[in-house]
Design a protein around this motif. Structure first.
Motif, PDB file in Angstrom:
ATOM      1  N   ARG A 127       0.819  -1.213   0.000  1.00  0.00           N
ATOM      2  CA  ARG A 127       0.000   0.000   0.000  1.00  0.00           C
ATOM      3  C   ARG A 127       0.852   1.262   0.000  1.00  0.00           C
ATOM      4  NH1 ARG A 127      -3.192   0.926   4.481  1.00  0.00           N
ATOM      5  NH2 ARG A 127      -4.512   2.257   3.214  1.00  0.00           N
ATOM      6  N   ARG A 128       1.978   1.236   0.729  1.00  0.00           N
ATOM      7  CA  ARG A 128       2.815   2.425   0.860  1.00  0.00           C
ATOM      8  C   ARG A 128       4.269   2.070   0.555  1.00  0.00           C
ATOM      9  NH1 ARG A 128      -1.843   5.023   0.906  1.00  0.00           N
ATOM     10  NH2 ARG A 128      -2.911   5.150   2.927  1.00  0.00           N
TER      11      ARG A 128
ATOM     12  N   CYS B  32       2.462   4.588   9.349  1.00  0.00           N
ATOM     13  CA  CYS B  32       2.095   3.730   8.217  1.00  0.00           C
ATOM     14  C   CYS B  32       2.749   2.361   8.432  1.00  0.00           C
ATOM     15  CB  CYS B  32       2.554   4.328   6.897  1.00  0.00           C
ATOM     16  SG  CYS B  32       1.916   5.986   6.567  1.00  0.00           S
TER      17      CYS B  32
ATOM     18  N   TRP C 156      -2.067  10.172   3.959  1.00  0.00           N
ATOM     19  CA  TRP C 156      -1.995   8.813   4.510  1.00  0.00           C
ATOM     20  C   TRP C 156      -2.345   8.754   5.995  1.00  0.00           C
ATOM     21  CZ3 TRP C 156       3.365   6.872   2.263  1.00  0.00           C
ATOM     22  CH2 TRP C 156       3.248   6.751   0.870  1.00  0.00           C
TER      23      TRP C 156
ATOM     24  N   ASP D 157      -3.887   5.626   7.942  1.00  0.00           N
ATOM     25  CA  ASP D 157      -3.160   4.411   8.286  1.00  0.00           C
ATOM     26  C   ASP D 157      -3.011   4.231   9.791  1.00  0.00           C
ATOM     27  OD1 ASP D 157      -2.864   4.609   5.538  1.00  0.00           O
ATOM     28  OD2 ASP D 157      -0.860   3.732   5.555  1.00  0.00           O
TER      29      ASP D 157
ATOM     30  N   ASP E 281      -8.660  -6.659  -4.060  1.00  0.00           N
ATOM     31  CA  ASP E 281      -7.698  -6.142  -5.031  1.00  0.00           C
ATOM     32  C   ASP E 281      -8.147  -6.396  -6.467  1.00  0.00           C
ATOM     33  OD1 ASP E 281      -6.257  -5.445  -2.810  1.00  0.00           O
ATOM     34  OD2 ASP E 281      -4.814  -7.087  -2.977  1.00  0.00           O
TER      35      ASP E 281
ATOM     36  N   LYS F  95      -8.930   1.591  -0.703  1.00  0.00           N
ATOM     37  CA  LYS F  95      -7.785   2.383  -1.136  1.00  0.00           C
ATOM     38  C   LYS F  95      -7.438   1.967  -2.553  1.00  0.00           C
ATOM     39  CE  LYS F  95      -4.357   5.247  -0.877  1.00  0.00           C
ATOM     40  NZ  LYS F  95      -4.601   6.696  -0.794  1.00  0.00           N
TER      41      LYS F  95
ATOM     42  N   LEU G 115      -4.797   1.264  -5.180  1.00  0.00           N
ATOM     43  CA  LEU G 115      -3.388   0.919  -5.245  1.00  0.00           C
ATOM     44  C   LEU G 115      -2.838   1.196  -6.634  1.00  0.00           C
ATOM     45  CD1 LEU G 115      -3.485  -2.506  -3.340  1.00  0.00           C
ATOM     46  CD2 LEU G 115      -3.104  -0.227  -2.409  1.00  0.00           C
TER      47      LEU G 115
ATOM     48  N   HIS H 291      -8.468  -1.848  -3.161  1.00  0.00           N
ATOM     49  CA  HIS H 291      -8.191  -2.738  -2.035  1.00  0.00           C
ATOM     50  C   HIS H 291      -9.136  -2.406  -0.889  1.00  0.00           C
ATOM     51  CE1 HIS H 291      -5.742  -5.086   0.788  1.00  0.00           C
ATOM     52  NE2 HIS H 291      -5.937  -4.094   1.637  1.00  0.00           N
TER      53      HIS H 291
ATOM     54  N   ILE I 271      -9.961  -2.168   2.825  1.00  0.00           N
ATOM     55  CA  ILE I 271      -9.180  -2.071   4.054  1.00  0.00           C
ATOM     56  C   ILE I 271      -9.877  -2.873   5.129  1.00  0.00           C
ATOM     57  CG2 ILE I 271      -8.286  -0.493   5.810  1.00  0.00           C
ATOM     58  CD1 ILE I 271      -8.309   1.686   3.642  1.00  0.00           C
TER      59      ILE I 271
END
Length: 377
Positions: A116-117, A146, A296, A299, A334, A365, A367, A373, A375
Motif C-alpha cells: 500500500r505504501r 504507516c 496517509w 493508516d 484487489d 484504497k 493501489l 483494495h 481495508i
C-alpha cells in the motif's frame, strides 16, 4: 523453481538488446509479450518497421543471448532468486507504469513490492549527524504512522544505508535497488545489512549476473528507486549527486518529491535547499509532515483499530451499491474497476463515484495499477 517460455524469451530479449534496453521495452509493449518478439526475431521489422538496425541484427542472431538467459535461469533456480518479467503480477506495478521501466527484474527477498505504501529515501554518501538524525526520526515515525510501509533505497554509503538500517531496526521492510548483479555486492562492507534485508525486505536489480557496479549502472538504477515508490524523500544532497537524479526522475513519473531543508550555505544540504527553492520538492521536517501531505493519515487510525481488536462485519452507513462493492472485495480483494463493474452490475461511470465515496469513508484504497483494495480492520 520452474520458468516458462515467456520468462526465457524475456531474458533473451533483454540480453540481446542490453545496449538499448529502451528499444527492447518498446518492442515488448508493441508485441504484447517477449515470446511474440523472439518468435519474429529474424523478421522483426515486419512487426516493428522502425526497429533500429543494431537491435534488428541482435534479434536475428540471438543464440548467445539465449545461452546467457539460460544461465540466468540456472543461477536463479540454484540460489532462490525470483525473476520478475514486466507482465508478471509480482513485478512492481508502480514501476511498470513508467515509460523506461526495466523489462525484467531479479529479486532476492521476502517483501512484496506492491504494498500500500512505498517510500524511497535517498541522499548523499557523505551525510552528517544531522542527516542521520533526520533519517532515524523519519523512518521510525513513518513506521508508526504507516505500519505497512516499504522503505526503498540504494544500499550506498551515507543516507541510503542509514535508511535501510533504521527500517530494519524498527521492523519495517526495506528493499535495496542494486547497480550490479545479485552474484555480488557493493559496497562489500554492507554485506551484513544486505543479508538482514533478505529476510525483512530484499535486494532488487535489473542487471544480470557478472555485471559490475559501474557508474552508469548507478544512474540507471535510480529510475527504479524513483519509479517503484509513491514518493521520494531526499535527506541531504550536495548541489550535484545521485539523489538529485532520483528526485528528477520521480518528478518525471509524476511522483511526489520531498526534501529536508538544511542551513544556508551548508554544502551537504545545498541540493535539498535548491529543490525546495525551485519548487521541485516539498519541504518537510518530519514524517508527520510527509504523511499529511500524502494523505496517509488514515493508516495510523486503522492500526489503532487493529490493536484494539475492532472488527468490521457490517457497514450500516453504506448505500446498496457501496455495500455490493464491499461484499465483492471482501470475498476477492484487489480488483480493477472494470472487473468490479462487471461483478456488481454497475456502469463504470457511476461506479467511479461509488469508489470515491468508499475511499472517503476509509473503506477502500486505490493501489498502483488502478487496483482497489478493501481495508480490513
Amino acid at each position: 523453481m520452474d520458468f516458462d517460455k515467456e520468462t526465457l524469451d524475456t531474458l533473451t530479449l533483454a540480453a540481446a538488446c542490453h545496449f538499448n534496453p529502451e528499444a527492447a521495452v518498446r518492442l515488448y509493449r508493441t508485441a504484447g509479450s517477449a515470446s511474440a518478439v523472439m518468435d519474429n526475431g529474424r523478421n522483426i521489422r515486419d512487426m516493428a518497421p522502425g526497429c533500429p538496425d543494431r537491435v534488428a541484427e541482435a534479434l536475428a542472431c540471438a543464440d548467445e543471448a539465449r545461452r546467457r538467459a539460460e544461465g540466468e535461469l540456472e543461477y536463479a533456480a540454484r540460489t532462490g532468486v525470483s525473476i520478475m518479467c514486466m507482465g508478471d503480477e509480482a513485478y512492481p506495478a508502480r514501476l511498470r507504469d513508467c515509460p523506461d521501466a526495466p523489462l525484467v527484474l531479479f529479486y532476492r527477498g521476502t517483501a512484496g513490492l506492491n504494498g500500500r505504501r512505498v517510500v524511497s529515501v535517498v541522499g548523499t554518501r557523505r551525510c552528517t549527524a544531522y542527516g542521520q538524525d533526520c533519517v532515524r526520526l523519519f523512518v521510525r515515525r513513518l513506521k508508526e504512522l504507516c505500519p505497512d510501509v516499504l522503505v526503498v533505497s540504494g544500499l550506498a554509503y551515507g543516507i541510503d544505508v542509514c535508511a535501510h538500517r533504521e527500517a530494519l531496526g524498527c521492523g519495517a521492510d526495506t528493499v535495496a535497488v542494486l547497480a550490479h548483479g545479485l552474484d555480488r555486492l557493493y559496497p562489500p562492507s554492507h554485506r551484513d545489512t544486505a543479508s538482514s534485508m533478505t529476510a525483512h525486505g530484499g535486494l532488487l536489480t535489473e542487471f544480470f549476473t557478472h555485471t559490475n557496479a559501474d557508474k552508469l549502472n548507478f544512474l540507471r538504477r535510480n529510475r527504479i528507486v524513483a519509479g517503484m515508490a509513491d514518493a521520494t524523500v531526499v535527506v541531504e544532497s550536495a548541489v550535484r549527486g545521485g539523489a538529485l537524479s532520483t528526485a528528477r526522475l520521480a518528478r518525471s513519473y509524476d511522483r511526489d518529491v520531498f526534501a529536508y531543508p538544511g542551513r544556508a550555505g551548508d554544502e551537504c544540504s545545498e541540493g535539498c535547499n535548491n529543490l525546495i527553492r525551485d519548487n521541485k520538492a516539498s519541504l518537510i521536517s518530519s514524517a508527520d509532515d510527509f504523511v499529511a501531505a500524502m494523505g496517509w493519515t488514515v493508516d495510523a487510525r486503522l492500526e489503532q483499530a487493529r490493536r484494539e481488536g475492532i472488527e468490521r462485519t457490517l457497514f450500516p452507513d453504506l448505500t446498496d451499491e457501496e455495500q455490493a462493492v464491499a461484499d465483492i472485495l471482501q470475498k476477492d480483494n484487489d480488483l480493477q474497476i472494470n472487473t468490479l463493474s462487471a461483478r456488481a452490475a454497475i456502469p463504470v461511470g457511476r461506479l467511479a463515484a461509488v469508489m470515491f465515496s468508499l475511499e472517503m469513508k476509509g473503506m477502500i484504497k486505490c493501489l498502483a495499477g488502478g487496483v482497489y483494495h478493501l481495508i480490513k480492520i
